[in-house]
Design an enzyme around this catalytic site. Structure first.
Site, mmCIF file in Angstrom:
data_model
loop_
_atom_site.group_PDB
_atom_site.id
_atom_site.type_symbol
_atom_site.label_atom_id
_atom_site.label_comp_id
_atom_site.label_asym_id
_atom_site.label_seq_id
_atom_site.Cartn_x
_atom_site.Cartn_y
_atom_site.Cartn_z
ATOM 1 N N LYS A 184 28.345 44.465 39.443
ATOM 2 C CA LYS A 184 29.385 45.201 38.746
ATOM 3 C C LYS A 184 28.221 46.866 39.722
ATOM 4 C CE LYS A 184 31.437 43.244 35.881
ATOM 5 N NZ LYS A 184 32.917 43.050 35.594
ATOM 6 N N HIS A 315 39.930 34.481 35.981
ATOM 7 C CA HIS A 315 38.977 35.593 35.869
ATOM 8 C C HIS A 315 38.575 34.920 34.575
ATOM 9 C CE1 HIS A 315 38.956 39.259 32.561
ATOM 10 N NE2 HIS A 315 38.013 38.499 34.028
#
EC number: 4.2.1.156
Length: 385
Positions: A184, A315
């Site tokens: 991230k 996803h």
């Protein structure tokens, strides 16, 4: 010539019973990505799962699920509770027809978002039932291209995780046979983002697959600067550098940089995905079957992506998406998350950088005993045979 009127080989089964349940799966630690560090969201502590079970008069059963993070779980359940009786008496094989029927039953609340996410759980259950009845895995029923899919881990790379722990997490993932790592990024201190990426790239080596995900937190100038600086790290992709609806901005980045641009997880309909595809807004498209209404609309998105030469990486929800990714003609990626594992008795198997496609009938999943303890609400329609 065979008398069609007397042909009894056709499928005349009917849906007799439907159960919907709202299940809250707790997370071991609060989860933070860039949306938390920029003040747009709070850390995530649980995932709301909408579970659907369907049984027919002939005794065939199907299990499906959808999900929501941070908010929306009770709303999905409320909508599913209204829709469930619509299925009673219907032929479970008519999945496309039933998707349309469920959609029109709630048409006043739209054809995307929460409304179709509730439909998604029914749709998955119907496909699971159909595959089980055929004694095939879902991937085999749909037509698989492969028995395993390259996979990458996301759950070990969140922004709340210190750099030293990131390195430990990457080692654990590799030891488990996972083939890629996603970090991230997108926090206010961009220099810190680059330091973390540089450190993990050095730790992994130049060739090991590495991705980054900004979770929509950059504006266009920032995204251009960051994509330019990230080019040196040989990334598989840069994910969601811009707002999820900025198709034009994503297309500009995809054209400008060598590193592929990935996006699509937040889109909630086939139409939204088509707009991105038309504008060239993604090199890797990342559809989420539960978010767009289940397997039926997902297959439409996948067909559009394939026709336009895109790569695909669905996803989250690996327990479902492993089957769907296996049906794509180009080599896809599937995302490894452990978060939903406690909901089911079965586990996904990873080996040599890939996730093996389950061979059990249907999704190959059954609900764990823990799922009952985490159930907040449930509703049934019809009568069990």
């Amino acid at each position: 010539m065979q008398d069609l009127k007397n042909n009894t080989s056709g499928d005349d089964d009917q849906i007799a019973w439907v159960r919907v349940a709202s299940v809250f799966v707790p997370l071991a630690n609060p989860i933070s990505d860039a949306k938390v560090l920029t003040g747009r969201q709070k850390p995530m502590t649980e995932i709301a799962i909408l579970v659907v079970e369907i049984e027919t008069k002939d005794g065939h059963r199907g299990l499906g699920f959808s999900y929501s993070k941070r908010a929306g779980g009770p709303g999905q359940f409320a909508h599913a509770k209204e829709l469930a009786p619509v299925l009673i008496g219907e032929n479970p094989s008519d999945i496309a027809k039933l998707w349309d029927k469920l959609c029109w039953a709630g048409a006043s609340v739209g054809r995307s978002g929460l409304a179709t996410q509730a439909i998604g759980a029914f749709d998955v259950a119907l496909w699971d039932l159909k595959a089980k009845r055929a004694n095939l895995s879902l991937a085999r029923l749909l037509g698989a291209h492969r028995d395993s899919v390259q996979c990458y881990n996301t759950s070990g790379g969140f922004l709340h995780t210190p750099l030293e722990q990131l390195m430990i997490n990457t080692d654990i993932s590799r030891e488990k046979g996972i083939g890629g790592i996603k970090l991230k990024v997108g926090q206010p201190d961009q220099a810190l983002d680059l330091h973390r990426v540089s450190s993990i790239r050095k730790h992994l080596g130049d060739a090991f697959p590495l991705m980054v995900d900004a979770n929509q937190q950059w504006d266009r100038p920032t995204a251009q600067r960051m994509c330019r600086q990230l080019e040196q790290y040989n990334l598989i992709w840069i994910e969601e550098p811009l707002d999820c609806y900025d198709a034009q901005g994503h297309a500009m980045l995809a054209q400008q940089f060598d590193t592929p641009i990935a996006t699509g997880e937040m889109l909630t309909s086939v139409a939204e995905h088509w707009e991105f595809i038309k504008q060239g807004g993604a090199d890797y498209l990342m559809p989420d079957a539960p978010r767009i209404g289940g397997i039926t609309p997902y297959l439409k998105v996948q067909a559009l992506a394939e026709h336009n030469g895109l790569m695909i990486a669905p996803h989250f929800a690996m327990e479902l998406h492993i089957h769907l990714a296996a049906t794509y003609s180009r080599e896809p990626w599937v995302e490894h998350f452990e978060w939903l594992e406690p909901l089911f008795n079965e586990r996904m198997e990873t080996r040599d950088g890939r996730m093996l496609v389950p061979t059990r009938p249907g999704l190959g999943l059954s609900l764990s005993e823990q799922s009952a303890r985490w159930t907040a609400q449930e509703f049934t329609a019809g009568n069990r045979p």
